[in-house]
Design a protein around this motif. Structure first.
Motif, PDB file in Angstrom:
ATOM      1  N   GLY A 340       0.806  -1.221   0.000  1.00  0.00           N
ATOM      2  CA  GLY A 340       0.000   0.000   0.000  1.00  0.00           C
ATOM      3  C   GLY A 340       0.829   1.256   0.000  1.00  0.00           C
ATOM      4  N   ARG A 475      -4.078 -11.503   4.507  1.00  0.00           N
ATOM      5  CA  ARG A 475      -4.042 -10.240   5.258  1.00  0.00           C
ATOM      6  C   ARG A 475      -3.666  -9.075   4.337  1.00  0.00           C
ATOM      7  N   LYS A 479      -5.824  -5.533   2.628  1.00  0.00           N
ATOM      8  CA  LYS A 479      -5.354  -4.146   2.624  1.00  0.00           C
ATOM      9  C   LYS A 479      -5.454  -3.558   1.216  1.00  0.00           C
ATOM     10  N   TYR A 480      -4.989  -4.341   0.241  1.00  0.00           N
ATOM     11  CA  TYR A 480      -5.052  -3.860  -1.141  1.00  0.00           C
ATOM     12  C   TYR A 480      -6.493  -3.684  -1.590  1.00  0.00           C
ATOM     13  N   THR A 482      -8.996  -2.771   0.136  1.00  0.00           N
ATOM     14  CA  THR A 482      -9.494  -1.510   0.695  1.00  0.00           C
ATOM     15  C   THR A 482      -9.025  -0.323  -0.140  1.00  0.00           C
TER      16      THR A 482
END
Length: 525
Positions: A340, A475, A479-480, A482
């Motif tokens: 990110g 996990r 994140k990606y 989002t």
């Protein structure tokens, strides 16, 4: 054909030409490569041109080395085939001689297209929301640009062809191309594998500014293009009379070389231009107004969306920000920054696309802690975000989840990049036994054409072998996901008006520079 007979492939890439001999197991048993120096020249910013015969001269050097070191293998070669970079035009006079440098697909010049299309046609395009796409296609058609700015050159132009057709002419004496190779700004009906009957008057054909008489012959995929001429044999060392089979463009061959012959797999190309592709057995648009392209094997089509300035951006980054960095150094930069990139998000439209003709490159989320490593990771992640968007549209079109993506191209040599792709797509990423997947796909197409294999499935089973696999980290994938939904997908809608204003500014600047160049040429005369 027996087991001792072989296939020769010639892969004209953007950076180099590669000559290879393949056997029926998909193994490269002879290989030569000649890098271009330079790949192209830029007489003005964002221009990309090269003398078309230069690529053939590079082929001659590579082929002669292959002939000198593997003459015994060449005697066992039964057929050859060519794959080539796309959308690069060669203008020829009545003697089949180039009248100006080739304009390469990386070129970003735009025609002004002051002459409007017929009113009824403009109305029809507006009715289906195609106005901006048509404007971009007209502006990016190099034929329109030459007619506007080099009318004396256009007056000499007897033939206007893709690079692959010209290379076929130099090898065989036949100015011909396959529909699969003719991807770009040409008046072709991909669904029916033919030129539009009267391009100047056809609703879509007129966009490109080319007459049917100026186009190359079309030879269907799997059929004979021609045979190596005596002249070419003397210049290259290739066997005179060797049959050449029509295959397809570099991307189509790359997709086949990854074993993607149906929509259970997708092909991710991390080359100078990045693309995502899958294969289906019927015609379907890749995106709205973006055609499906014929595969390099008959009866199939490729859904194909391309990011024009793909891993070219990595070369650009190294030149501008990390010119001493090796590939290993770049991987270390990726590993030094968290997934990110601490909120730094990049939209990789360093070159316009048909679906979003107004889009420009965008980076948001800068802070005082951002470094060149953050920027580099944002480039890789941004490319994957853009390709994921097209990949998801493919899944909607074919009506099912595509569980595995196979990857090739220069970026695929980096395990760090492959892992980022696995996490962003949230799919298993596989590499196959060779990095020369375009050449491998061309070889498979040739073996199928001469009947060595009974079906594409048999050919893939014998010639394509998965080698490495990268699985997503759940996990990190979250994140990606989002960032992809809450930031990346919001960029273009939010910035559309700003992009339109930038386009108007840039066109005015380009026009001013061109006038200055033309005035300078006149003064020098």
């Amino acid at each position: 054909m027996n087991d001792s007979q072989l296939v020769l492939t010639i892969d004209f890439g953007t950076q180099s030409v590669k000559v290879a001999i393949f056997d029926q197991t998909g193994s490269v048993i002879a290989f030569e490569k000649e890098d271009y120096d330079p790949p192209y020249v830029s007489p003005l910013p964002n221009y990309a041109e090269q003398r078309p015969d230069y690529y053939y001269e590079c082929l001659c050097r590579a082929a002669k080395r292959l002939s000198a070191s593997h003459g015994d293998l060449l005697k066992k070669v039964t057929v050859g085939t060519i794959d080539c970079f796309r959308d690069s035009c060669v203008l020829l006079d009545e003697n089949m001689q180039p009248v100006r440098p080739m304009i390469i697909w990386l070129d970003q010049r735009l025609a002004t297209c002051k002459k409007k299309l017929p009113l009824i046609d403009r109305f029809l395009f507006a009715l289906v929301g195609m106005t901006e796409t048509v404007k971009l296609n007209r502006a990016r058609s190099y034929a329109n640009w030459v007619q506007e700015h080099e009318p004396e050159i256009w007056a000499k132009t007897k033939k206007y062809v893709n690079a692959s057709a010209y290379f076929t002419y130099l090898i065989t004496g036949h100015l011909a191309d396959s529909p699969s190779s003719t991807v770009g700004h040409y008046p072709i009906d991909f669904k029916r594998h033919r030129w539009y009957k009267n391009p100047e008057r056809h609703l879509k054909g007129q966009i490109f500014g080319v007459k049917k008489s100026q186009l190359a012959d079309l030879v269907m995929e799997g059929e004979e293009l021609g045979r190596v001429s005596a002249k070419c044999a003397a210049e290259t060392g290739l066997p005179e009379g060797l049959r050449f089979i029509a295959s397809g463009s570099d991307k189509s061959c790359e997709t086949l070389g990854l074993g993607v012959i149906d929509s259970s797999l997708a092909a991710l190309s991390l080359g100078t231009a990045c693309s995502i592709e899958t294969t289906i057995d019927h015609y379907m648009e890749s995106e709205r107004f973006l055609p499906g392209y014929p595969s390099c094997i008959p009866g199939f089509y490729n859904l194909d969306v391309q990011i024009y300035r793909g891993f070219w951006m990595v070369s650009w980054f190294r030149k501008e920000f990390a010119y001493k960095a090796s590939p290993r150094d770049l991987d270390k930069m990726l590993d030094s920054v968290p997934p990110g990139a601490d909120g730094l998000v990049l939209q990789p439209y360093w070159g316009p696309g048909l679906a979003r003709p107004l889009a420009k490159g965008t980076v948001i989320g800068w802070s005082d802690s951002s470094t060149s490593a953050h920027f580099y990771r944002a480039i890789i992640e941004g490319l994957c975000y853009a390709l994921r968007e097209s990949f998801e549209s493919f899944e909607r079109k074919v009506g099912h989840r595509i569980p595995t993506i196979r990857v090739s191209g220069g970026g695929a040599n980096s395990p760090a990049i492959c892992q980022i792709a696995a996490n962003i797509f949230n799919r298993k990423i596989e590499r196959v036994q060779t990095t020369e997947t375009s050449s491998l796909g061309a070889a498979i197409a040739a073996y199928l054409a001469v009947g060595t294999f009974k079906s594409p499935e048999e050919a893939i089973a014998k010639m394509v072998h998965p080698a490495d696999c990268f699985t997503p980290d759940e996990r990190v994938a979250k994140k990606y996901d989002t960032l992809y939904h809450s930031v990346y997908l919001q960029l273009f809608p939010s910035l559309r008006k700003a992009y339109r204003n930038i386009k108007a500014f840039n066109r005015a600047e380009d026009a001013e520079r061109l006038l200055e160049l033309e005035a300078s040429k006149k003064a020098n005369k």
